[in-house]
Design a protein around this motif. Structure first.
Motif, PDB file in Angstrom:
ATOM      1  N   GLY A  34       7.427  -9.901  -6.270  1.00 45.98           N
ATOM      2  CA  GLY A  34       7.751 -11.050  -7.102  1.00 45.98           C
ATOM      3  C   GLY A  34       8.837 -11.770  -6.380  1.00 45.98           C
ATOM      4  N   VAL A  35       9.627 -11.086  -5.604  1.00 49.00           N
ATOM      5  CA  VAL A  35      10.949 -11.477  -4.811  1.00 49.00           C
ATOM      6  C   VAL A  35       9.946 -12.593  -3.651  1.00 49.00           C
ATOM      7  CG1 VAL A  35      12.972 -11.328  -3.760  1.00 49.00           C
ATOM      8  CG2 VAL A  35      12.417  -9.888  -5.458  1.00 49.00           C
ATOM      9  N   ALA A  36       9.337 -11.768  -2.956  1.00 51.77           N
ATOM     10  CA  ALA A  36       8.641 -12.301  -1.941  1.00 51.77           C
ATOM     11  C   ALA A  36       8.086 -13.511  -2.154  1.00 51.77           C
ATOM     12  CB  ALA A  36       7.658 -11.131  -1.264  1.00 51.77           C
ATOM     13  N   LEU A  37       7.167 -13.615  -3.304  1.00 52.13           N
ATOM     14  CA  LEU A  37       6.501 -14.912  -3.414  1.00 52.13           C
ATOM     15  C   LEU A  37       7.230 -15.698  -4.091  1.00 52.13           C
ATOM     16  CD1 LEU A  37       3.176 -13.517  -4.700  1.00 52.13           C
ATOM     17  CD2 LEU A  37       3.949 -14.275  -2.696  1.00 52.13           C
ATOM     18  N   ALA A  38       8.639 -15.581  -4.540  1.00 54.49           N
ATOM     19  CA  ALA A  38       9.380 -16.661  -5.068  1.00 54.49           C
ATOM     20  C   ALA A  38      10.027 -17.169  -3.927  1.00 54.49           C
ATOM     21  CB  ALA A  38      10.486 -15.993  -6.005  1.00 54.49           C
ATOM     22  N   MET A  39      10.263 -16.557  -2.791  1.00 51.89           N
ATOM     23  CA  MET A  39      10.853 -17.137  -1.463  1.00 51.89           C
ATOM     24  C   MET A  39       9.989 -17.772  -0.802  1.00 51.89           C
ATOM     25  SD  MET A  39      12.909 -13.597  -0.547  1.00 51.89           S
ATOM     26  CE  MET A  39      12.355 -13.803   1.229  1.00 51.89           C
ATOM     27  N   LEU A  40       8.670 -17.394  -0.725  1.00 49.29           N
ATOM     28  CA  LEU A  40       7.355 -17.764   0.045  1.00 49.29           C
ATOM     29  C   LEU A  40       6.230 -17.775  -0.941  1.00 49.29           C
ATOM     30  CD1 LEU A  40       8.049 -15.120   2.779  1.00 49.29           C
ATOM     31  CD2 LEU A  40       8.657 -17.554   2.973  1.00 49.29           C
ATOM     32  N   PRO A  41       6.280 -19.096  -1.667  1.00 52.17           N
ATOM     33  CA  PRO A  41       5.003 -19.230  -2.391  1.00 52.17           C
ATOM     34  C   PRO A  41       3.753 -19.358  -1.660  1.00 52.17           C
ATOM     35  CG  PRO A  41       6.850 -20.648  -2.926  1.00 52.17           C
ATOM     36  CD  PRO A  41       7.178 -20.103  -1.583  1.00 52.17           C
ATOM     37  N   GLY A  42       3.718 -19.587  -0.429  1.00 51.49           N
ATOM     38  CA  GLY A  42       2.650 -19.782   0.189  1.00 51.49           C
ATOM     39  C   GLY A  42       1.971 -18.525   0.930  1.00 51.49           C
ATOM     40  N   ALA A  43       2.831 -17.447   0.649  1.00 51.87           N
ATOM     41  CA  ALA A  43       2.444 -16.063   1.148  1.00 51.87           C
ATOM     42  C   ALA A  43       1.046 -15.537   0.434  1.00 51.87           C
ATOM     43  CB  ALA A  43       3.395 -15.105   1.319  1.00 51.87           C
ATOM     44  N   ARG A  44       0.623 -14.368   0.968  1.00 53.11           N
ATOM     45  CA  ARG A  44      -0.479 -13.832   0.525  1.00 53.11           C
ATOM     46  C   ARG A  44      -0.116 -12.334   0.321  1.00 53.11           C
ATOM     47  NH1 ARG A  44      -2.212 -18.097   3.885  1.00 53.11           N
ATOM     48  NH2 ARG A  44      -3.987 -19.208   3.353  1.00 53.11           N
ATOM     49  N   VAL A  45      -0.454 -11.925  -0.565  1.00 51.70           N
ATOM     50  CA  VAL A  45      -0.340 -10.273  -0.855  1.00 51.70           C
ATOM     51  C   VAL A  45      -1.594  -9.454  -0.681  1.00 51.70           C
ATOM     52  CG1 VAL A  45       0.673  -8.286  -2.022  1.00 51.70           C
ATOM     53  CG2 VAL A  45       1.674 -10.558  -1.924  1.00 51.70           C
ATOM     54  N   VAL A  46      -2.097  -8.708   0.138  1.00 55.63           N
ATOM     55  CA  VAL A  46      -3.033  -7.631   0.067  1.00 55.63           C
ATOM     56  C   VAL A  46      -2.834  -6.401  -0.301  1.00 55.63           C
ATOM     57  CG1 VAL A  46      -5.041  -6.912   1.534  1.00 55.63           C
ATOM     58  CG2 VAL A  46      -4.221  -9.031   1.970  1.00 55.63           C
ATOM     59  N   HIS A  47      -3.275  -5.911  -1.555  1.00 51.45           N
ATOM     60  CA  HIS A  47      -3.021  -4.764  -1.965  1.00 51.45           C
ATOM     61  C   HIS A  47      -4.065  -3.656  -1.403  1.00 51.45           C
ATOM     62  CE1 HIS A  47      -2.301  -1.939  -5.772  1.00 51.45           C
ATOM     63  NE2 HIS A  47      -1.977  -1.247  -4.740  1.00 51.45           N
ATOM     64  N   CYS A  48      -3.823  -2.886  -0.540  1.00 55.06           N
ATOM     65  CA  CYS A  48      -4.664  -1.860   0.092  1.00 55.06           C
ATOM     66  C   CYS A  48      -4.713  -0.548  -0.873  1.00 55.06           C
ATOM     67  CB  CYS A  48      -4.379  -1.513   1.283  1.00 55.06           C
ATOM     68  SG  CYS A  48      -4.062  -2.930   2.295  1.00 55.06           S
ATOM     69  N   ARG A  49      -6.138  -0.291  -1.517  1.00 55.96           N
ATOM     70  CA  ARG A  49      -6.128   0.889  -2.383  1.00 55.96           C
ATOM     71  C   ARG A  49      -7.256   1.899  -1.810  1.00 55.96           C
ATOM     72  NH1 ARG A  49      -7.855   0.180  -7.181  1.00 55.96           N
ATOM     73  NH2 ARG A  49      -6.340   1.603  -8.351  1.00 55.96           N
ATOM     74  N   ARG A  50      -7.037   2.998  -2.243  1.00 58.25           N
ATOM     75  CA  ARG A  50      -8.110   4.281  -2.010  1.00 58.25           C
ATOM     76  C   ARG A  50      -7.925   5.107  -3.048  1.00 58.25           C
ATOM     77  NH1 ARG A  50      -6.907   8.877   2.462  1.00 58.25           N
ATOM     78  NH2 ARG A  50      -9.058   9.436   2.780  1.00 58.25           N
ATOM     79  N   ASP A  51      -9.108   5.874  -3.196  1.00 56.68           N
ATOM     80  CA  ASP A  51      -9.180   7.029  -4.186  1.00 56.68           C
ATOM     81  C   ASP A  51      -7.711   7.522  -4.322  1.00 56.68           C
ATOM     82  OD1 ASP A  51     -11.125   9.077  -5.593  1.00 56.68           O
ATOM     83  OD2 ASP A  51      -9.656  10.172  -4.306  1.00 56.68           O
ATOM     84  N   ALA A  52      -7.417   7.616  -5.534  1.00 62.63           N
ATOM     85  CA  ALA A  52      -6.177   8.214  -6.023  1.00 62.63           C
ATOM     86  C   ALA A  52      -5.803   9.642  -5.207  1.00 62.63           C
ATOM     87  CB  ALA A  52      -6.156   8.128  -7.423  1.00 62.63           C
ATOM     88  N   LEU A  53      -7.023  10.472  -5.544  1.00 67.39           N
ATOM     89  CA  LEU A  53      -6.831  11.808  -5.000  1.00 67.39           C
ATOM     90  C   LEU A  53      -6.595  12.070  -3.273  1.00 67.39           C
ATOM     91  CD1 LEU A  53      -6.858  14.872  -5.929  1.00 67.39           C
ATOM     92  CD2 LEU A  53      -9.172  15.033  -5.776  1.00 67.39           C
ATOM     93  N   ALA A  75       0.735  -1.128   0.218  1.00 68.70           N
ATOM     94  CA  ALA A  75       0.075  -0.035  -0.056  1.00 68.70           C
ATOM     95  C   ALA A  75       0.993   1.148   0.122  1.00 68.70           C
ATOM     96  CB  ALA A  75      -0.985   0.078   1.514  1.00 68.70           C
ATOM     97  N   LEU A  76       0.388   2.220  -0.505  1.00 64.75           N
ATOM     98  CA  LEU A  76       0.812   3.857  -0.367  1.00 64.75           C
ATOM     99  C   LEU A  76       0.280   4.212   1.002  1.00 64.75           C
ATOM    100  CD1 LEU A  76       0.316   5.555  -3.780  1.00 64.75           C
ATOM    101  CD2 LEU A  76       2.494   4.648  -2.682  1.00 64.75           C
ATOM    102  N   PRO A  77       1.154   5.164   1.654  1.00 69.76           N
ATOM    103  CA  PRO A  77       0.503   5.723   3.014  1.00 69.76           C
ATOM    104  C   PRO A  77      -0.836   6.099   2.586  1.00 69.76           C
ATOM    105  CG  PRO A  77       3.091   6.524   2.404  1.00 69.76           C
ATOM    106  CD  PRO A  77       2.482   5.705   1.430  1.00 69.76           C
ATOM    107  N   HIS A  78      -1.541   6.067   3.632  1.00 68.59           N
ATOM    108  CA  HIS A  78      -3.100   6.786   3.924  1.00 68.59           C
ATOM    109  C   HIS A  78      -4.113   5.795   2.535  1.00 68.59           C
ATOM    110  CE1 HIS A  78      -1.811   9.775   6.686  1.00 68.59           C
ATOM    111  NE2 HIS A  78      -0.680  10.019   5.706  1.00 68.59           N
ATOM    112  N   ALA A  79      -3.532   4.779   2.293  1.00 68.60           N
ATOM    113  CA  ALA A  79      -4.516   3.963   1.183  1.00 68.60           C
ATOM    114  C   ALA A  79      -5.324   3.044   2.004  1.00 68.60           C
ATOM    115  CB  ALA A  79      -3.636   3.431   0.116  1.00 68.60           C
ATOM    116  N   GLY A  80      -5.606   3.213   3.142  1.00 66.40           N
ATOM    117  CA  GLY A  80      -6.377   2.291   3.880  1.00 66.40           C
ATOM    118  C   GLY A  80      -5.463   0.973   4.631  1.00 66.40           C
TER     119      GLY A  80
END
Length: 562
Positions: A422-441, A334-339
């Motif tokens: 990409g590096v994290a999931l090559a090292m840890l194929p069982g890991a999960r990634v949550v992409h936190c997104r919010r209104d761009a502005l 996530a970017l800062p302040h993106a939830g």
């Protein structure tokens, strides 16, 4: 001959190691480390048994260190130790000097020599704790500082350093206890009051935190750190008198550029609370420009690094063979302040989540492997074998084991995760990634409104922010395409619109059963849950862009939004 230090000299001998992370004594009101006009007994007779010439040289060394003249201080200390090799105070100051030079291992060795001569010297224990912390030995540092408090229980700087150490370790409850002890001894210890307010903020106790920041401002009306801390409290509201005080403070000469920057961001917040958004944006623009001039951010260089990462990971690599390796780990991107704060709050409420961590362990594993190979990351990723990736994944899990506490899941929310999914999931194929997104502005403007403690150098210029956001978005889309089963888009606005559906979706993706504590924090926690899981409302990011109207037209144009 014994030599009693003057109050000024006493402060010099106690003078904190000017470490970036851990100071040794108060930087506030002169003499406040004693709490009275009398010198604390710990500071008396520091040169006992030395010849008049050795005492003169010791005074010269302490004065030179206080003035930042390290070469002169080193020569004077060498002369003292030539006359008196067992002089504990000369050894202690020599350790501090090496600390100032960044020679932490040497500082620790010298300070341990001093303590071998006098194991009950509380000042030497404080200095050792500072040096150990700078070297990354946090538990040993904590032990040294606890020993200093045992030896000098009425010495405020000992308790201050202990509280600061607890705070650095992410243990705010311990910090609050120690810092209260420091303030009981010396109510004028402004540094202790500031760290106490920060620890209280970390536990959500914003009312006492605000009271402590206000108390600092009562004593020093233009104190930049106190204004900055106060501005960071969601529940605090600034009045017209605050605006006037901040404007007066900004007209005064400031001891350092960062002081003016802190005051500028606080003024913007105060004007915002008066609904004067035009003036608030003008103050923001000035403060951001001041900060931007201190930094060397290169948006084109960041864009090139993102391009190189996309090229290196055009397709998934042959990572670790064990598809379940790393299934404990939930990476937040996530970017800062993106939830991301709300997402962490929801996950941290779950009884099967063992920790909420922003540690740099993933970056360190990658950096150590690059150092071992003598190549930067993008030059060696293509040649890494599944066995290499498995080794790196196990290294990461070993480093983060203390956070998991034996529970099934662990959150890694480091701010740089988005660059290395990409590096994290090559090292840890069982890991999960949550992409936190919010209104761009809203996301980008929230970054522009905040003075970050460190990092996020892109956030002090609207063009840089927009460029960074675009790089983040395109890498996010790429990782989702490469790893559709391990990557979740988690939308902040959708979460607020339909909390139960989105929380259930998040927990299911993370392999967690639904727990009532995660659904809006409407239920009392069990006794086994930590302070992070106490019952409280969801922490929501304020939506402010609309209030600024045309002031944000350029940012809207850069982002391609209306």
């Amino acid at each position: 001959m014994t030599h009693r230090l003057s109050e000024k000299q006493g402060r010099r001998f106690l003078a904190p190691i000017p470490s970036r992370k851990l100071a040794s004594c108060n930087r506030g009101k002169p003499g406040s480390e004693m709490g009275a006009s009398q010198i604390h007994p710990l500071l008396r007779d520091r040169a006992a048994g030395l010849s008049p010439e050795a005492v003169r040289l010791l005074d010269e060394a302490s004065g030179a260190m206080a003035d930042g003249e390290l070469v002169r201080a080193e020569a004077a200390l060498a002369a003292v130790l030539a006359l008196a090799p067992d002089a504990v105070e000369a050894l202690r100051l020599s350790g501090q000097l090496q600390q100032l030079r960044g020679n932490y291992a040497q500082a620790v060795a010298i300070l341990r020599r001093a303590l071998a001569k006098d194991p009950r010297d509380a000042l030497a224990h404080i200095s050792l704790g500072v040096a150990l912390q700078s070297q990354g030995e946090n538990e040993a540092a904590l032990s040294a500082l606890q020993r200093a408090c045992e030896l000098a229980p009425d010495f405020a700087p000992a308790w201050f350093n202990l509280g600061r150490m607890f705070q650095l370790q992410g243990r705010p409850a311990g910090a609050i206890t120690a810092l209260h002890r420091a303030l009981d001894i010396d109510p004028d210890h402004l540094a202790a009051r500031l760290v106490l307010a920060s620890a209280q903020t970390g536990l959500g106790a914003e009312a006492p935190a605000a009271a402590n920041y206000r108390e600092v401002l009562r004593r020093q009306s233009g104190h930049p750190e106190a204004w900055s801390g106060l501005a960071g409290l969601d529940t605090e509201r600034f009045g017209k008198d605050d605006v006037a005080q901040l404007q007066r403070a900004l007209q005064m000469p400031q001891p350092a550029p960062l002081a003016r920057i802190r005051l500028g961001f606080a003024l913007a917040r105060a004007l915002e609370d008066q609904a004067d958004y035009h003036a608030a944006f003008r103050a923001l623009r000035k403060a951001n420009a001041w900060r931007r001039r201190q930094l060397n951010w290169n948006a084109a260089g960041m864009r090139a690094r993102a391009d190189a990462m996309l090229a290196a990971f055009a397709e998934p690599l042959a990572g670790a063979a064990d598809a379940a390796l790393g299934e404990q780990v939930i990476f937040l991107m996530a970017l800062p302040h993106a939830g991301v704060g709300l997402t962490r709050q929801i996950l941290a409420a779950h009884p099967y989540v063992g920790g909420v961590d922003e540690s740099p362990d993933l970056q360190r594993v990658i950096g150590d492997e690059s150092a071992r190979r003598g190549q930067p990351l993008l030059q060696w990723v293509g040649s890494a074998t599944p066995a290499d990736w498995a080794r790196l994944g196990q290294d990461y899990l070993a480093r983060t084991g203390h956070w998991r506490r034996g529970l099934p899941r662990f959150i890694d929310a480091n701010r740089l995760n988005w660059r290395v999914v990409g590096v994290a999931l090559a090292m840890l194929p069982g890991a999960r990634v949550v992409h936190c997104r919010r209104d761009a502005l809203e996301t980008c403007f929230a970054c522009y409104r905040q003075l970050f403690a460190s990092g996020h150098d892109f956030s002090y210029d609207l063009d840089d922010i927009a460029s960074y956001w675009r790089d983040h978005e395109r890498l996010g889309r790429h990782w989702q395409r490469l790893f559709p089963q391990r990557f979740l888009e988690h939308d902040y606005e959708a979460l607020l619109a339909d909390p139960e559906t989105q929380v259930r979706r998040l927990l299911a993706f993370c392999g967690l059963e639904v727990d009532p504590a995660c659904l809006g924090f409407q239920h009392e926690p069990t006794q086994a849950r930590t302070a992070l899981r106490t019952r409280q409302p969801w922490l929501r990011e304020p939506a402010l862009a609309a209030r600024y109207g045309a002031e944000l037209d350029r940012l809207r144009l850069l982002l391609g939004v209306r």
